[in-house]
Write a protein that holds these residues in place. Structure first.
Motif, PDB file in Angstrom:
ATOM      1  N   LEU A 145       6.183   0.993  -0.731  1.00 59.41           N
ATOM      2  CA  LEU A 145       4.964   0.207  -0.523  1.00 59.41           C
ATOM      3  C   LEU A 145       4.462   0.551   0.867  1.00 59.41           C
ATOM      4  O   LEU A 145       5.112   0.221   1.857  1.00 59.41           O
ATOM      5  CB  LEU A 145       5.250  -1.290  -0.633  1.00 59.41           C
ATOM      6  CG  LEU A 145       4.068  -2.222  -0.365  1.00 59.41           C
ATOM      7  CD1 LEU A 145       2.979  -2.007  -1.401  1.00 59.41           C
ATOM      8  CD2 LEU A 145       4.506  -3.684  -0.374  1.00 59.41           C
ATOM      9  N   PRO A 146       3.344   1.264   0.989  1.00 60.51           N
ATOM     10  CA  PRO A 146       2.851   1.670   2.310  1.00 60.51           C
ATOM     11  C   PRO A 146       2.196   0.507   3.047  1.00 60.51           C
ATOM     12  O   PRO A 146       0.984   0.340   3.035  1.00 60.51           O
ATOM     13  CB  PRO A 146       1.852   2.776   1.984  1.00 60.51           C
ATOM     14  CG  PRO A 146       1.386   2.471   0.605  1.00 60.51           C
ATOM     15  CD  PRO A 146       2.522   1.810  -0.099  1.00 60.51           C
ATOM     16  N   GLY A 147       3.041  -0.300   3.679  1.00 64.46           N
ATOM     17  CA  GLY A 147       2.565  -1.507   4.329  1.00 64.46           C
ATOM     18  C   GLY A 147       3.072  -2.726   3.598  1.00 64.46           C
ATOM     19  O   GLY A 147       4.109  -2.696   2.940  1.00 64.46           O
ATOM     20  N   SER A 148       2.334  -3.801   3.676  1.00 64.41           N
ATOM     21  CA  SER A 148       2.724  -5.057   3.038  1.00 64.41           C
ATOM     22  C   SER A 148       1.587  -5.547   2.153  1.00 64.41           C
ATOM     23  O   SER A 148       0.492  -4.964   2.135  1.00 64.41           O
ATOM     24  CB  SER A 148       3.019  -6.118   4.112  1.00 64.41           C
ATOM     25  OG  SER A 148       1.810  -6.463   4.780  1.00 64.41           O
ATOM     26  N   LEU A 149       1.831  -6.629   1.446  1.00 68.53           N
ATOM     27  CA  LEU A 149       0.756  -7.219   0.646  1.00 68.53           C
ATOM     28  C   LEU A 149      -0.330  -7.801   1.539  1.00 68.53           C
ATOM     29  O   LEU A 149      -1.489  -7.915   1.120  1.00 68.53           O
ATOM     30  CB  LEU A 149       1.327  -8.274  -0.299  1.00 68.53           C
ATOM     31  CG  LEU A 149       2.138  -7.728  -1.473  1.00 68.53           C
ATOM     32  CD1 LEU A 149       2.634  -8.859  -2.361  1.00 68.53           C
ATOM     33  CD2 LEU A 149       1.326  -6.734  -2.310  1.00 68.53           C
ATOM     34  N   ASP A 150       0.012  -8.181   2.775  1.00 65.33           N
ATOM     35  CA  ASP A 150      -1.031  -8.614   3.714  1.00 65.33           C
ATOM     36  C   ASP A 150      -1.966  -7.453   4.043  1.00 65.33           C
ATOM     37  O   ASP A 150      -3.178  -7.637   4.192  1.00 65.33           O
ATOM     38  CB  ASP A 150      -0.398  -9.159   4.996  1.00 65.33           C
ATOM     39  CG  ASP A 150       0.245 -10.523   4.785  1.00 65.33           C
ATOM     40  OD1 ASP A 150      -0.243 -11.279   3.920  1.00 65.33           O
ATOM     41  OD2 ASP A 150       1.234 -10.829   5.481  1.00 65.33           O
ATOM     42  N   ASP A 151      -1.393  -6.253   4.186  1.00 64.00           N
ATOM     43  CA  ASP A 151      -2.231  -5.073   4.420  1.00 64.00           C
ATOM     44  C   ASP A 151      -3.102  -4.789   3.205  1.00 64.00           C
ATOM     45  O   ASP A 151      -4.285  -4.442   3.337  1.00 64.00           O
ATOM     46  CB  ASP A 151      -1.356  -3.860   4.742  1.00 64.00           C
ATOM     47  CG  ASP A 151      -0.519  -4.071   5.988  1.00 64.00           C
ATOM     48  OD1 ASP A 151      -1.068  -4.528   6.998  1.00 64.00           O
ATOM     49  OD2 ASP A 151       0.700  -3.796   5.935  1.00 64.00           O
ATOM     50  N   MET A 152      -2.523  -4.933   2.026  1.00 63.44           N
ATOM     51  CA  MET A 152      -3.304  -4.732   0.806  1.00 63.44           C
ATOM     52  C   MET A 152      -4.404  -5.786   0.691  1.00 63.44           C
ATOM     53  O   MET A 152      -5.486  -5.510   0.153  1.00 63.44           O
ATOM     54  CB  MET A 152      -2.397  -4.773  -0.428  1.00 63.44           C
ATOM     55  CG  MET A 152      -3.085  -4.308  -1.697  1.00 63.44           C
ATOM     56  SD  MET A 152      -1.941  -4.228  -3.108  1.00 63.44           S
ATOM     57  CE  MET A 152      -3.038  -3.587  -4.382  1.00 63.44           C
ATOM     58  N   ALA A 153      -4.139  -6.995   1.218  1.00 64.05           N
ATOM     59  CA  ALA A 153      -5.166  -8.047   1.205  1.00 64.05           C
ATOM     60  C   ALA A 153      -6.402  -7.588   1.969  1.00 64.05           C
ATOM     61  O   ALA A 153      -7.544  -7.807   1.528  1.00 64.05           O
ATOM     62  CB  ALA A 153      -4.604  -9.329   1.808  1.00 64.05           C
ATOM     63  N   ALA A 154      -6.183  -6.930   3.113  1.00 60.28           N
ATOM     64  CA  ALA A 154      -7.318  -6.408   3.877  1.00 60.28           C
ATOM     65  C   ALA A 154      -8.072  -5.345   3.076  1.00 60.28           C
ATOM     66  O   ALA A 154      -9.309  -5.276   3.131  1.00 60.28           O
ATOM     67  CB  ALA A 154      -6.832  -5.828   5.205  1.00 60.28           C
ATOM     68  N   ASP A 155      -7.337  -4.539   2.321  1.00 61.47           N
ATOM     69  CA  ASP A 155      -7.965  -3.493   1.499  1.00 61.47           C
ATOM     70  C   ASP A 155      -8.913  -4.085   0.459  1.00 61.47           C
ATOM     71  O   ASP A 155      -9.882  -3.441   0.061  1.00 61.47           O
ATOM     72  CB  ASP A 155      -6.894  -2.690   0.760  1.00 61.47           C
ATOM     73  CG  ASP A 155      -6.011  -1.870   1.694  1.00 61.47           C
ATOM     74  OD1 ASP A 155      -6.382  -1.680   2.862  1.00 61.47           O
ATOM     75  OD2 ASP A 155      -4.946  -1.415   1.229  1.00 61.47           O
ATOM     76  N   ILE A 156      -8.603  -5.285   0.004  1.00 55.98           N
ATOM     77  CA  ILE A 156      -9.401  -5.926  -1.051  1.00 55.98           C
ATOM     78  C   ILE A 156     -10.457  -6.864  -0.467  1.00 55.98           C
ATOM     79  O   ILE A 156     -11.627  -6.850  -0.881  1.00 55.98           O
ATOM     80  CB  ILE A 156      -8.482  -6.723  -2.005  1.00 55.98           C
ATOM     81  CG1 ILE A 156      -7.435  -5.798  -2.650  1.00 55.98           C
ATOM     82  CG2 ILE A 156      -9.301  -7.438  -3.076  1.00 55.98           C
ATOM     83  CD1 ILE A 156      -7.995  -4.727  -3.528  1.00 55.98           C
TER      84      ILE A 156
END
Length: 439
Positions: free
Chosen positions: A66-77
């Motif tokens: 997982l390249p980063g965290s789900l918090d990072d993915m939150a920013a992506d969305i």
């Protein structure tokens, strides 16, 4: 782990490495519980403290990070959503896929170089998204690496066709493993031009079924769970797939939530509910992940029964073919050496390939309809250019590449640049310093 536990062909020594050592320890405990009750050849698991130690002399390497965290993915969305850019997944293309690639390329490159040092003759399977870009990164940093990208999305159309074959036979004789398809495309935007079940051409029946259900849709019964919230955020009715067949004349093979992101938002993402799927919120992903980790920890301690069963994945069959020499055909992601006409050599494409003792040989798959080829070529070239820019720390083309994605290109230039800058800032701690500074 479940696949290895029920397989009687592989007596594997599985080495686990994670930058979070406790996660690798937990997974080793679970794996060895599977081994203890195995009906197969009893693969054994051990965690390691360094990547090099785990890789040393390996025959098969499987990469899933997982390249980063789900918090990072939150920013992506969430940041693109403020600009009116919706994403159903956000891990392959669109602004989310672009940022995820910039974070992950250096990570995968480091792993590829470690493989070159420690196990250069290994076969390497990448399971990490964005699949095309990251499989390409492995081949870029280690020319000659025996790496492929593995994705289960094509299973979706194969399951549908198996259901049609069973309806014809008035039985449950067929599974997706009985369905043969000729795959063309790039990861998560794949299509098929041939479909058969045990020698019978199923393409006409698929076309008829698609046309009959293009308004109501179809949901695979095996995808329906007891968790209504999960089904809402991860399910689909195949309406996007059926519509793409009408548009381009070739059946789409991937799931609707991925397919939708390759076309401008006005097509499907403007009103996803009307197309039978939902935008998956990060809060639900976090909740679901917490539940799964708690279940894993219970399983590792022996406080819960093992919940695995043979999966729909082809990875174990692919490995067996490489180790035994018994040929196996599967759809995979590999550099283009002519298997898809009209795409540049070296482009990471998804087609069928033969796994055997001779390695992995891509199968010539043919050509795509011109309109579809142009869409795929656009995405493929952007992915190639993005990979090259990140690996060489060339920041100059990044904003323009970002703004050229179909989900972003409708924005005025100033807004596209502002969106890029905000997204880079949100996960700058995971990006190469040159890219973070330039934004």
């Amino acid at each position: 782990m479940a696949d290895l536990a029920v397989d009687d062909r592989l007596a594997a020594e599985v080495r686990l490495f994670d930058i979070d050592k406790s996660a690798a320890d937990r997974n080793a405990a679970i794996g060895n519980r599977f081994a203890d009750c195995s009906n197969g050849a009893a693969a054994r698991y051990k965690s390691y403290s360094s990547l090099e130690e785990a890789l040393n002399g390996a025959e098969i390497v499987v990469i899933s990070i997982l390249p980063g965290s789900l918090d990072d993915m939150a920013a992506d969305i969430e940041i693109p959503a403020r600009y009116g850019v919706s994403q159903s997944v956000g891990d392959t293309v669109g602004p989310g896929g672009f940022m995820r690639a910039m974070r992950a390329i250096p990570m995968i490159a480091d792993i590829g170089l470690a493989i070159k040092r420690c196990s250069p003759d290994a076969y390497v399977c990448n399971l990490t998204n964005p699949m095309s870009v990251l499989t390409g990164a492995l081949h870029k940093v280690f020319p000659g690496i025996r790496a492929w990208g593995e994705c289960h999305e094509v299973t979706k159309i194969r399951k549908l066709v198996a259901a049609l074959a069973n309806k014809n036979a008035d039985s449950a004789s067929f599974t997706h493993r009985d369905v043969e398809v000729n795959v063309l495309g790039i990861n998560h935007f794949t299509f098929v031009d041939k479909i058969s079940v045990r020698g019978k051409d199923m393409l006409p029946q698929y076309r008829e079924f698609s046309n009959e259900n293009r308004q109501s849709g179809w949901t695979d019964p095996s995808e329906i769970s007891s968790d209504a919230e999960h089904d809402r955020f991860f399910g689909s009715r195949n309406l996007v797939s059926f519509d793409l067949l009408q548009r381009f004349g070739m059946p789409a093979a991937a799931g609707d939530r991925h397919l939708a992101e390759f076309l401008p938002g006005r097509y499907y993402l403007e009103d996803p509910e009307s197309w039978g799927f939902a935008l998956t919120p990060i809060e639900y992903r976090k909740k679901d992940r917490a539940i799964k980790i708690a279940r894993l920890e219970q399983a590792a301690r022996g406080e819960a029964p093992l919940f695995g069963k043979k999966s729909d994945e082809a990875l174990t069959d692919q490995i067996v073919a490489l180790m035994s020499g018994q040929p196996f055909i599967s759809n995979v992601n590999l550099p283009n050496v002519g298997q898809i006409a009209g795409l540049a050599d070296g482009t990471i494409v998804e087609t069928n390939a033969v796994f055997s003792g001779r390695g992995i040989q891509p199968i010539f798959s043919g050509s795509l309809p011109p309109a579809l080829l142009e869409i795929i070529k656009d995405h493929a070239q952007r992915q190639t250019n993005l990979l090259d820019a990140v690996l060489t720390s060339d920041v100059a083309p990044l904003v323009e590449l970002f703004a050229s994605d179909p989900l972003v290109r409708h924005l005025p230039k100033a807004q596209a640049r502002a969106l890029y800058t905000q997204m880079v800032a949100a996960t700058s701690h995971l990006l190469p310093k040159e890219i973070a500074r330039a934004a």
